[in-house]
Design a protein around this motif. Structure first.
Motif, PDB file in Angstrom:
ATOM      1  N   ASP A   1       0.843  -1.199   0.000  1.00  0.00           N
ATOM      2  CA  ASP A   1       0.000   0.000   0.000  1.00  0.00           C
ATOM      3  C   ASP A   1       0.883   1.256   0.000  1.00  0.00           C
ATOM      4  O   ASP A   1       2.101   1.170   0.025  1.00  0.00           O
ATOM      5  N   ALA A   2       0.264   2.408  -0.030  1.00  0.00           N
ATOM      6  CA  ALA A   2       1.005   3.658  -0.170  1.00  0.00           C
ATOM      7  C   ALA A   2       1.552   4.193   1.155  1.00  0.00           C
ATOM      8  O   ALA A   2       2.242   5.202   1.165  1.00  0.00           O
ATOM      9  N   SER A   3       1.283   3.532   2.253  1.00  0.00           N
ATOM     10  CA  SER A   3       1.757   4.031   3.542  1.00  0.00           C
ATOM     11  C   SER A   3       3.237   3.715   3.741  1.00  0.00           C
ATOM     12  O   SER A   3       3.810   2.867   3.074  1.00  0.00           O
ATOM     13  N   THR A   4       3.818   4.394   4.704  1.00  0.00           N
ATOM     14  CA  THR A   4       5.235   4.163   5.019  1.00  0.00           C
ATOM     15  C   THR A   4       5.365   2.890   5.847  1.00  0.00           C
ATOM     16  O   THR A   4       4.386   2.442   6.475  1.00  0.00           O
ATOM     17  N   PRO A   5       6.560   2.314   5.900  1.00  0.00           N
ATOM     18  CA  PRO A   5       6.755   1.134   6.758  1.00  0.00           C
ATOM     19  C   PRO A   5       6.376   1.409   8.219  1.00  0.00           C
ATOM     20  O   PRO A   5       5.795   0.545   8.878  1.00  0.00           O
ATOM     21  N   GLU A   6       6.674   2.591   8.706  1.00  0.00           N
ATOM     22  CA  GLU A   6       6.345   2.929  10.097  1.00  0.00           C
ATOM     23  C   GLU A   6       4.836   2.957  10.319  1.00  0.00           C
ATOM     24  O   GLU A   6       4.341   2.518  11.352  1.00  0.00           O
ATOM     25  N   GLU A   7       4.111   3.502   9.328  1.00  0.00           N
ATOM     26  CA  GLU A   7       2.645   3.549   9.440  1.00  0.00           C
ATOM     27  C   GLU A   7       2.058   2.139   9.424  1.00  0.00           C
ATOM     28  O   GLU A   7       1.127   1.842  10.177  1.00  0.00           O
ATOM     29  N   ARG A   8       2.598   1.261   8.583  1.00  0.00           N
ATOM     30  CA  ARG A   8       2.107  -0.121   8.531  1.00  0.00           C
ATOM     31  C   ARG A   8       2.357  -0.834   9.855  1.00  0.00           C
ATOM     32  O   ARG A   8       1.501  -1.550  10.360  1.00  0.00           O
TER      33      ARG A   8
END
Length: 183
Positions: A135-142
């Motif tokens: 998805d378009a989120s950052t690794p930290e957001e995931r």
């Protein structure tokens, strides 16, 4: 009947083997979804229908049973986690309604729990969640979303979380082994 309930999340990617897909019910009735996602018309219909049943938990139980009655022979049910589904499964699995937030019982009603039911949610390792999810989120957001889901699921005492590889194919044999290891 032995049952497996599977809660989906937005931080896990898996697929079904052909035989397993045939025995899976994908439960997605909006009446069991979060109330915040409902339209004004759906909220009004819920209020009217729930009032007819007295207790909202009873109404959600009725809706859940209607959904299950559409495909009663399917013994794997995949669905999103919501508080209404948690209330229904608490009753089915433990044989009673859980206490509400203040600790008062919602209902005194006891029921016969399902013979054997396993409730699962799958996750990937932190490395796979951070690096391989598309998805378009950052690794930290995931990773933060994964942590939020795990924190939520820790409060659900009948739910087992299982780590699987990214894009894992679920099979009858794999789920049978999970089921046997829990009973």
């Amino acid at each position: 009947m032995d049952m497996i309930y599977l809660f989906t999340t937005d931080v896990c990617c898996y697929r079904y083997g052909h035989d397993l897909r045939a025995r899976t019910q994908f439960l997605s009735d909006r009446r069991l979804d979060y109330r915040e996602r409902w339209t004004d018309e759906e909220k009004a219909r819920f209020d009217a229908e729930a009032a007819a049943y007295g207790e909202q938990v009873d109404w959600f139980h009725k809706v859940f049973n209607e959904c299950r009655d559409r495909e009663p022979d399917k013994t794997l049910v995949e669905m999103d986690y919501t508080m209404s589904i948690d209330a229904v499964l608490s009753e089915r699995i433990r044989g009673y309604y859980p206490a509400d937030i203040e600790g008062n019982p919602i209902l005194e009603k006891k029921i016969q729990p399902e013979t054997r039911a396993l409730v699962l949610s799958f996750f990937h390792s932190d490395k796979e969640t951070a690096e391989r999810y598309f998805d378009a989120s950052t690794p930290e957001e995931r990773l933060a979303r994964k942590a939020d889901w795990l924190t939520c699921f820790l409060r659900v005492d009948y739910l087992k979380t299982v780590e699987i590889p990214y894009d894992f194919t679920l099979t009858e044999e794999y789920l049978r082994d999970l089921f046997k290891s829990n009973f």
